[in-house]
Design a protein around this motif. Sequence first.
Motif, mmCIF file in Angstrom:
data_model
loop_
_atom_site.group_PDB
_atom_site.id
_atom_site.type_symbol
_atom_site.label_atom_id
_atom_site.label_comp_id
_atom_site.label_asym_id
_atom_site.label_seq_id
_atom_site.Cartn_x
_atom_site.Cartn_y
_atom_site.Cartn_z
ATOM 1 N N PRO A 78 -20.128 4.884 11.491
ATOM 2 C CA PRO A 78 -21.365 4.192 11.819
ATOM 3 C C PRO A 78 -22.411 5.209 12.260
ATOM 4 O O PRO A 78 -22.151 6.034 13.123
ATOM 5 N N VAL A 79 -23.552 5.202 11.600
ATOM 6 C CA VAL A 79 -24.647 6.107 11.951
ATOM 7 C C VAL A 79 -25.766 5.207 12.442
ATOM 8 O O VAL A 79 -26.397 4.531 11.658
ATOM 9 N N SER A 80 -25.952 5.192 13.726
ATOM 10 C CA SER A 80 -26.899 4.245 14.294
ATOM 11 C C SER A 80 -28.237 4.886 14.565
ATOM 12 O O SER A 80 -28.314 5.930 15.205
ATOM 13 N N GLY A 81 -29.267 4.265 14.056
ATOM 14 C CA GLY A 81 -30.620 4.600 14.464
ATOM 15 C C GLY A 81 -30.975 3.663 15.594
ATOM 16 O O GLY A 81 -30.126 2.969 16.142
ATOM 17 N N PRO A 118 -33.965 3.196 11.038
ATOM 18 C CA PRO A 118 -33.074 2.037 10.878
ATOM 19 C C PRO A 118 -31.610 2.411 11.076
ATOM 20 O O PRO A 118 -31.211 3.543 10.834
ATOM 21 N N SER A 119 -30.823 1.450 11.533
ATOM 22 C CA SER A 119 -29.386 1.662 11.647
ATOM 23 C C SER A 119 -28.786 1.691 10.247
ATOM 24 O O SER A 119 -29.235 0.980 9.356
ATOM 25 N N THR A 120 -27.780 2.528 10.067
ATOM 26 C CA THR A 120 -27.116 2.620 8.771
ATOM 27 C C THR A 120 -25.659 3.007 8.985
ATOM 28 O O THR A 120 -25.237 3.261 10.103
ATOM 29 N N VAL A 121 -24.907 3.017 7.911
ATOM 30 C CA VAL A 121 -23.492 3.376 7.930
ATOM 31 C C VAL A 121 -23.267 4.396 6.841
ATOM 32 O O VAL A 121 -23.867 4.316 5.768
ATOM 33 N N GLY A 161 -27.504 -0.057 4.649
ATOM 34 C CA GLY A 161 -28.489 -0.097 5.717
ATOM 35 C C GLY A 161 -29.068 -1.471 5.992
ATOM 36 O O GLY A 161 -29.843 -1.634 6.931
ATOM 37 N N LYS A 162 -28.683 -2.475 5.170
ATOM 38 C CA LYS A 162 -29.183 -3.823 5.447
ATOM 39 C C LYS A 162 -28.606 -4.277 6.782
ATOM 40 O O LYS A 162 -27.443 -4.026 7.080
#
Length: 86
Positions: free
Chosen positions: A22-25, A32-35, A47-48
């Motif tokens: 998990p790569v959180s913004g 934006p949060s993304t994975v 990233g949705k």
Amino acid sequence: MPLLGRPAPWHVDRSVRPSTVPVSGDGTAAEPSTVYADGCTGSLYPGKPEDVARYDAAFTDIRKRSLDEDASRCLISEVAEDYVQR
């Protein structure tokens, strides 16, 4: 590293690969949060918000089901013994 007991929940085997991170913004448009999910045919960066939420729920469940430190050590010892006996 905490381990999951056996059998592991289905999402560990199928949708959440070991190389999924998990790569959180901060969740804003600028960050934006993304994975990050690496696979044998390439990498995915879902990233949705609904996709990130699904991965977040899976990782939360994995953390909740993970064995504590002592139980993880025991499982490693059991697996090592099984391996030596083969």
